[in-house]
Design a protein around this motif. Structure first.
Motif, PDB file in Angstrom:
ATOM      1  N   LEU A 134      46.772  41.807  32.720  1.00  0.00           N
ATOM      2  CA  LEU A 134      45.840  41.246  33.696  1.00  0.00           C
ATOM      3  C   LEU A 134      44.926  42.333  34.253  1.00  0.00           C
ATOM      4  O   LEU A 134      43.709  42.117  34.412  1.00  0.00           O
ATOM      5  N   ALA A 135      45.480  43.494  34.541  1.00  0.00           N
ATOM      6  CA  ALA A 135      44.682  44.609  35.054  1.00  0.00           C
ATOM      7  C   ALA A 135      43.658  45.076  34.019  1.00  0.00           C
ATOM      8  O   ALA A 135      42.492  45.331  34.358  1.00  0.00           O
ATOM      9  N   ALA A 179      35.009  43.983  34.431  1.00  0.00           N
ATOM     10  CA  ALA A 179      34.279  44.554  35.569  1.00  0.00           C
ATOM     11  C   ALA A 179      33.441  45.746  35.138  1.00  0.00           C
ATOM     12  O   ALA A 179      32.271  45.885  35.534  1.00  0.00           O
ATOM     13  N   PHE A 180      33.998  46.610  34.301  1.00  0.00           N
ATOM     14  CA  PHE A 180      33.252  47.789  33.843  1.00  0.00           C
ATOM     15  C   PHE A 180      32.126  47.406  32.897  1.00  0.00           C
ATOM     16  O   PHE A 180      31.082  48.068  32.873  1.00  0.00           O
ATOM     17  N   ARG A 181      32.319  46.347  32.119  1.00  0.00           N
ATOM     18  CA  ARG A 181      31.231  45.876  31.254  1.00  0.00           C
ATOM     19  C   ARG A 181      30.048  45.416  32.105  1.00  0.00           C
ATOM     20  O   ARG A 181      28.888  45.699  31.799  1.00  0.00           O
ATOM     21  N   ASP A 182      30.361  44.674  33.169  1.00  0.00           N
ATOM     22  CA  ASP A 182      29.312  44.260  34.097  1.00  0.00           C
ATOM     23  C   ASP A 182      28.658  45.462  34.759  1.00  0.00           C
ATOM     24  O   ASP A 182      27.434  45.532  34.902  1.00  0.00           O
ATOM     25  N   LYS A 185      37.009  39.353  41.108  1.00  0.00           N
ATOM     26  CA  LYS A 185      36.408  38.160  40.505  1.00  0.00           C
ATOM     27  C   LYS A 185      37.010  37.867  39.131  1.00  0.00           C
ATOM     28  O   LYS A 185      37.435  36.736  38.851  1.00  0.00           O
ATOM     29  N   TYR A 186      37.064  38.883  38.288  1.00  0.00           N
ATOM     30  CA  TYR A 186      37.557  38.660  36.926  1.00  0.00           C
ATOM     31  C   TYR A 186      39.073  38.509  36.882  1.00  0.00           C
ATOM     32  O   TYR A 186      39.607  37.876  35.974  1.00  0.00           O
ATOM     33  N   ARG A 187      39.750  39.070  37.842  1.00  0.00           N
ATOM     34  CA  ARG A 187      41.192  38.848  37.965  1.00  0.00           C
ATOM     35  C   ARG A 187      41.467  37.372  38.210  1.00  0.00           C
ATOM     36  O   ARG A 187      42.406  36.789  37.669  1.00  0.00           O
TER      37      ARG A 187
END
Length: 268
Positions: free
Chosen positions: A213-214, A221-224, A243-245
């Motif tokens: 999950l992490a 998140a890093f892609r964004d 958000k993505y979690r």
């Protein structure tokens, strides 16, 4: 410990594997906390449903006074039992770990309650001493029922001197409670091929799912973060991780993993 850590580092994203306190469900207080284990509210409800199924209409709960986990689980069980019409004979507190005096006092209350069903929200380190005193008081006879919680651990029964309890747990009770849980709460209990092949312990499987999950949350998140034209500071990155979690859905070692708020969804 998770509550204290989240309060000390409120901006740190956390992915917990065994932190089951109902307090951690409060998104406003713990906005960056997530867990892959169910809240204790589910465990308390399941134990109460189990008691109703067997028509155990009067129960004596035990809890540790120095542990929030134990107190909250007992309170949740008492509330769930009340909703189902199950009465509480006597609430029996014990003190700190290895507190022989308070354990003896608790056993005295248990004996006086004349109950034959006990729900012990205590830790596995407490069980050997508790059972030693309970045996002296005649509370380990065949007609007496003990309901343990997830903190007892398999090692208690593997190293105990109570083979009937060990045999009972290792045979029909395990399959029955799994079926009972599925019937009452309808979660996805099927595990991934990884867990089925490896036979890993539950804590390892939960660790696997928390890490997955992490990784999913951080990766997205890093892609964004990398593709944004506008600036994004650390706080912005944390918001994206949260958000993505919340939107991640995957089949892990313990089954379907999906969150609603801070908690794992009970899929239907």
């Amino acid at each position: 410990q998770a509550i204290k850590l989240s309060q000390a580092l409120p901006q740190l994203p956390m992915f917990a594997i065994t932190s089951s306190s109902p307090t951690l469900s409060q998104v406003q207080r713990f906005p960056f906390f997530a867990r892959v284990v169910a809240s204790d509210l589910y465990q308390a409800s399941t134990v109460a449903e189990l008691a109703r199924h067997f028509r155990w209409n009067s129960i004596c709960p035990l809890y540790r006074m120095d542990e929030d986990y134990s107190k909250q689980l007992s309170q949740a069980f008492i509330a769930a039992a009340a909703r189902l019409g199950i009465s509480i004979n006597e609430l029996c507190p014990i003190g700190m770990m290895h507190d022989e005096t308070s354990i003896k006092s608790a056993v005295v209350l248990m004996k006086a309650s004349k109950s034959i069903v006990f729900m012990a929200a205590v830790y596995m380190e407490d069980v050997p001493m508790l059972w030693t005193e309970a045996e002296k008081a005649g509370l380990l006879q065949d007609h007496v029922i003990w309901l343990g919680t997830d903190t007892w651990g398999e090692s208690v029964f593997q190293s105990s001197n109570y083979p009937k309890t060990t045999a009972f747990l290792s045979t029909s009770f395990t399959s029955f409670t799994t079926t009972f849980w599925e019937d009452r709460f309808r979660p996805t209990m099927k595990v991934s091929p990884f867990a089925r092949r490896s036979g890993v312990a539950s804590t390892i499987a939960l660790t696997h799912d928390a890490c997955q999950l992490a990784v999913i949350s951080l990766d997205r998140a890093f892609r964004d973060f990398a593709t944004r034209t506008a600036s994004c500071d650390v706080h912005c990155l944390r918001q994206h991780i949260a958000k993505y979690r919340s939107t991640a859905v995957f089949v892990g070692a313990t089954g379907l993993v999906q969150l609603e708020g801070n908690d794992r969804v009970n899929p239907t």
